[in-house]
Write a protein that holds these residues in place. Structure first.
Motif, mmCIF file in Angstrom:
data_model
loop_
_atom_site.group_PDB
_atom_site.id
_atom_site.type_symbol
_atom_site.label_atom_id
_atom_site.label_comp_id
_atom_site.label_asym_id
_atom_site.label_seq_id
_atom_site.Cartn_x
_atom_site.Cartn_y
_atom_site.Cartn_z
ATOM 1 N N THR A 74 45.486 37.099 46.437
ATOM 2 C CA THR A 74 45.671 37.593 47.803
ATOM 3 C C THR A 74 44.444 38.354 48.267
ATOM 4 O OG1 THR A 74 48.068 37.760 47.491
ATOM 5 C CG2 THR A 74 47.100 39.053 49.274
ATOM 6 N N LEU A 75 43.915 39.208 47.406
ATOM 7 C CA LEU A 75 42.720 39.988 47.754
ATOM 8 C C LEU A 75 41.533 39.066 48.038
ATOM 9 C CD1 LEU A 75 41.577 43.270 46.084
ATOM 10 C CD2 LEU A 75 39.930 41.436 46.444
ATOM 11 N N ILE A 76 41.336 38.069 47.195
ATOM 12 C CA ILE A 76 40.196 37.165 47.358
ATOM 13 C C ILE A 76 40.315 36.350 48.639
ATOM 14 C CG2 ILE A 76 39.053 35.144 46.373
ATOM 15 C CD1 ILE A 76 39.754 36.311 43.601
ATOM 16 N N VAL A 77 41.535 35.879 48.938
ATOM 17 C CA VAL A 77 41.740 35.079 50.150
ATOM 18 C C VAL A 77 41.437 35.898 51.401
ATOM 19 C CG1 VAL A 77 43.499 33.965 51.577
ATOM 20 C CG2 VAL A 77 43.365 33.447 49.142
ATOM 21 N N THR A 78 41.975 37.110 51.484
ATOM 22 C CA THR A 78 41.734 37.929 52.682
ATOM 23 C C THR A 78 40.284 38.391 52.756
ATOM 24 O OG1 THR A 78 42.508 39.923 51.517
ATOM 25 C CG2 THR A 78 44.123 38.709 52.837
ATOM 26 N N ALA A 79 39.649 38.618 51.610
ATOM 27 C CA ALA A 79 38.225 38.978 51.625
ATOM 28 C C ALA A 79 37.399 37.815 52.171
ATOM 29 C CB ALA A 79 37.768 39.347 50.217
ATOM 30 N N THR A 80 37.724 36.603 51.756
ATOM 31 C CA THR A 80 37.001 35.423 52.238
ATOM 32 C C THR A 80 37.220 35.223 53.734
ATOM 33 O OG1 THR A 80 37.241 34.373 50.073
ATOM 34 C CG2 THR A 80 36.686 32.949 51.932
ATOM 35 N N LEU A 81 38.472 35.374 54.178
ATOM 36 C CA LEU A 81 38.772 35.200 55.602
ATOM 37 C C LEU A 81 38.081 36.258 56.450
ATOM 38 C CD1 LEU A 81 42.573 34.284 55.471
ATOM 39 C CD2 LEU A 81 40.652 32.767 55.984
ATOM 40 N N SER A 82 38.069 37.503 55.973
ATOM 41 C CA SER A 82 37.414 38.559 56.745
ATOM 42 C C SER A 82 35.904 38.329 56.799
ATOM 43 C CB SER A 82 37.733 39.929 56.148
ATOM 44 O OG SER A 82 37.160 40.076 54.856
ATOM 45 N N PHE A 135 38.821 44.928 53.763
ATOM 46 C CA PHE A 135 37.780 45.956 53.627
ATOM 47 C C PHE A 135 36.608 45.439 52.792
ATOM 48 C CE2 PHE A 135 36.027 49.410 50.999
ATOM 49 C CZ PHE A 135 35.490 50.218 51.996
ATOM 50 N N LEU A 136 36.903 44.882 51.622
ATOM 51 C CA LEU A 136 35.834 44.418 50.738
ATOM 52 C C LEU A 136 35.072 43.250 51.345
ATOM 53 C CD1 LEU A 136 37.553 44.572 47.221
ATOM 54 C CD2 LEU A 136 35.915 46.178 48.213
ATOM 55 N N GLY A 137 35.771 42.386 52.088
ATOM 56 C CA GLY A 137 35.095 41.249 52.690
ATOM 57 C C GLY A 137 34.033 41.666 53.687
ATOM 58 N N VAL A 138 34.378 42.606 54.565
ATOM 59 C CA VAL A 138 33.411 43.059 55.573
ATOM 60 C C VAL A 138 32.267 43.835 54.915
ATOM 61 C CG1 VAL A 138 33.089 44.545 57.583
ATOM 62 C CG2 VAL A 138 35.115 43.086 57.420
ATOM 63 N N ILE A 139 32.607 44.746 53.997
ATOM 64 C CA ILE A 139 31.565 45.527 53.323
ATOM 65 C C ILE A 139 30.620 44.618 52.537
ATOM 66 C CG2 ILE A 139 31.137 47.293 51.578
ATOM 67 C CD1 ILE A 139 32.250 48.319 54.250
ATOM 68 N N SER A 140 31.195 43.627 51.877
ATOM 69 C CA SER A 140 30.370 42.702 51.098
ATOM 70 C C SER A 140 29.467 41.879 52.000
ATOM 71 C CB SER A 140 31.265 41.787 50.262
ATOM 72 O OG SER A 140 32.040 42.525 49.346
ATOM 73 N N ALA A 141 30.024 41.407 53.128
ATOM 74 C CA ALA A 141 29.221 40.604 54.055
ATOM 75 C C ALA A 141 28.069 41.423 54.633
ATOM 76 C CB ALA A 141 30.109 40.067 55.178
ATOM 77 N N ALA A 142 28.363 42.665 55.012
ATOM 78 C CA ALA A 142 27.315 43.519 55.570
ATOM 79 C C ALA A 142 26.249 43.830 54.525
ATOM 80 C CB ALA A 142 27.935 44.810 56.101
ATOM 81 N N THR A 143 26.676 44.104 53.310
ATOM 82 C CA THR A 143 25.714 44.393 52.245
ATOM 83 C C THR A 143 24.824 43.197 51.966
ATOM 84 O OG1 THR A 143 27.260 45.948 51.204
ATOM 85 C CG2 THR A 143 25.475 45.102 49.841
ATOM 86 N N SER A 144 25.429 42.009 51.906
ATOM 87 C CA SER A 144 24.660 40.803 51.643
ATOM 88 C C SER A 144 23.704 40.473 52.786
ATOM 89 C CB SER A 144 25.620 39.625 51.418
ATOM 90 O OG SER A 144 24.912 38.436 51.171
ATOM 91 N N THR A 145 24.124 40.769 54.020
ATOM 92 C CA THR A 145 23.318 40.421 55.185
ATOM 93 C C THR A 145 22.142 41.365 55.384
ATOM 94 O OG1 THR A 145 25.246 39.466 56.295
ATOM 95 C CG2 THR A 145 23.356 40.045 57.681
ATOM 96 N N TYR A 146 22.375 42.653 55.234
ATOM 97 C CA TYR A 146 21.377 43.639 55.622
ATOM 98 C C TYR A 146 20.681 44.333 54.445
ATOM 99 C CZ TYR A 146 23.464 43.134 60.239
ATOM 100 O OH TYR A 146 23.928 42.621 61.430
ATOM 101 N N LEU A 147 21.329 44.410 53.297
ATOM 102 C CA LEU A 147 20.787 45.216 52.209
ATOM 103 C C LEU A 147 20.306 44.422 51.012
ATOM 104 C CD1 LEU A 147 23.387 48.149 52.269
ATOM 105 C CD2 LEU A 147 21.126 48.053 53.350
ATOM 106 N N GLY A 148 20.964 43.326 50.706
ATOM 107 C CA GLY A 148 20.574 42.584 49.515
ATOM 108 C C GLY A 148 21.215 41.213 49.452
ATOM 109 N N PRO A 149 20.561 40.196 49.991
ATOM 110 C CA PRO A 149 21.119 38.840 49.917
ATOM 111 C C PRO A 149 21.370 38.428 48.465
ATOM 112 C CG PRO A 149 19.276 38.921 51.446
ATOM 113 C CD PRO A 149 19.287 40.239 50.725
ATOM 114 N N GLY A 150 22.541 37.886 48.208
ATOM 115 C CA GLY A 150 22.875 37.420 46.864
ATOM 116 C C GLY A 150 23.538 38.445 45.977
#
Length: 283
Positions: A74-82, A135-150
């Motif tokens: 459930t966590l992974i699905v909602t993180a991916t969707l977010s 929460f984790l999906g958005v934070i992860s996306a922002a981190t990957s986009t602006y702070l550290g791709p990959g």
């Protein structure tokens, strides 16, 4: 010894006198140090036979695995969707952040409610997982986009490696969960959390990185400490699951086991994300 996790400690899991677990502290005290007196479903070592007819509605490892898979799924699905539906481009970043923070706060409230409930609530646990995933999906996306791709893939792989390593070490007997181990982990975790709170307060009111505990060399150090603490919590969670299965815990306790493991894995992932983000910035 009470569990480090309020999810378990509220249910009366304890380890006393040689590491045995029980679900009724008063009964355990009356029984002295004989583990079979508190567990009528244990096998008598003298005869090799169960001391009482086996119950059917008890927690098994399959129950723990299936509930954990549902919760993490459930966590992974909602993180991916977010990640997909809540863009973090400059035009939408603030809006996505607000949604993520709101979801994170509600997830925290649900986690606290479940932690202090007397019984497991699958709806609360899955609700927590769904909102934590946002929460984790958005934070992860922002981190990957602006702070550290990959860095997200690296953090996920790092979390999986920590889980596998602790599980192997626990099963091989390299990690022994004792009263002293429990006390050390809880004291270290309390100190760690207090330092992070103080650092966050300095960052909010003073600006910048606060006291510098989450950036640069100090950030790497405290990130590593956070991962080690998470690994210790995993060992404590494994012990509680093992005790619950051995002592015939009700099947509903499998949801609590899944909840506790999810909380710990989220902790480790966040610390891993911070470590790889700092390393990416240093390159």
């Amino acid at each position: 010894m009470r569990s480090s996790n309020p999810v378990f400690s509220r249910r009366g899991f304890s380890r006393d006198n040689g590491g045995y677990a029980g679900f009724d502290a008063q009964q355990h005290q009356q029984a002295g140090t004989n583990p079979y007196a508190t567990n009528p479903y244990a096998t008598d070592p003298a005869t090799g036979m169960p001391q009482a007819p086996a119950r059917t509605n008890v927690m098994t490892m399959d129950d723990v695995v299936s509930r954990t898979a549902m919760t993490l799924g459930t966590l992974i699905v909602t993180a991916t969707l977010s990640w997909i539906l809540l863009p973090v481009d400059p035009a939408n970043l603030n809006k996505s952040y607000m949604i993520a923070i709101g979801a994170g706060l509600v997830a925290f409230v649900l986690a606290m409610v479940q932690s202090f409930k007397r019984k497991a609530s699958p709806a609360l646990i899955l609700g927590y997982a769904a909102l934590e995933g946002v929460f984790l999906g958005v934070i992860s996306a922002a981190t990957s986009t602006y702070l550290g791709p990959g860095v997200v893939i690296q953090a996920v792989m790092g979390t999986m490696c920590v889980f596998a390593a602790v599980l192997l070490a626990y099963k091989m007997g390299w990690i022994r969960v004792t009263r002293r181990f429990y006390g050390f982990v809880m004291a270290a975790a309390l100190g760690f959390i207090l330092l992070m709170v103080v650092n966050a307060l300095f960052a909010v009111f003073g600006g910048g990185d606060g006291l510098g505990f989450r950036s640069g060399g100090m950030g790497l150090l405290f990130g590593a400490i956070g991962v080690i603490l998470g690994a210790c919590f995993l060992a404590l969670d494994f012990k509680q699951v093992e005790d619950g299965i051995a002592y015939g815990a009700p099947r509903e306790e499998a949801w609590l086991a899944a909840f506790a493991l999810t909380l710990t894995l989220v902790w480790i992932y966040i610390e891993m994300l911070r470590i790889f983000q700092i390393l990416s910035g240093d390159d």
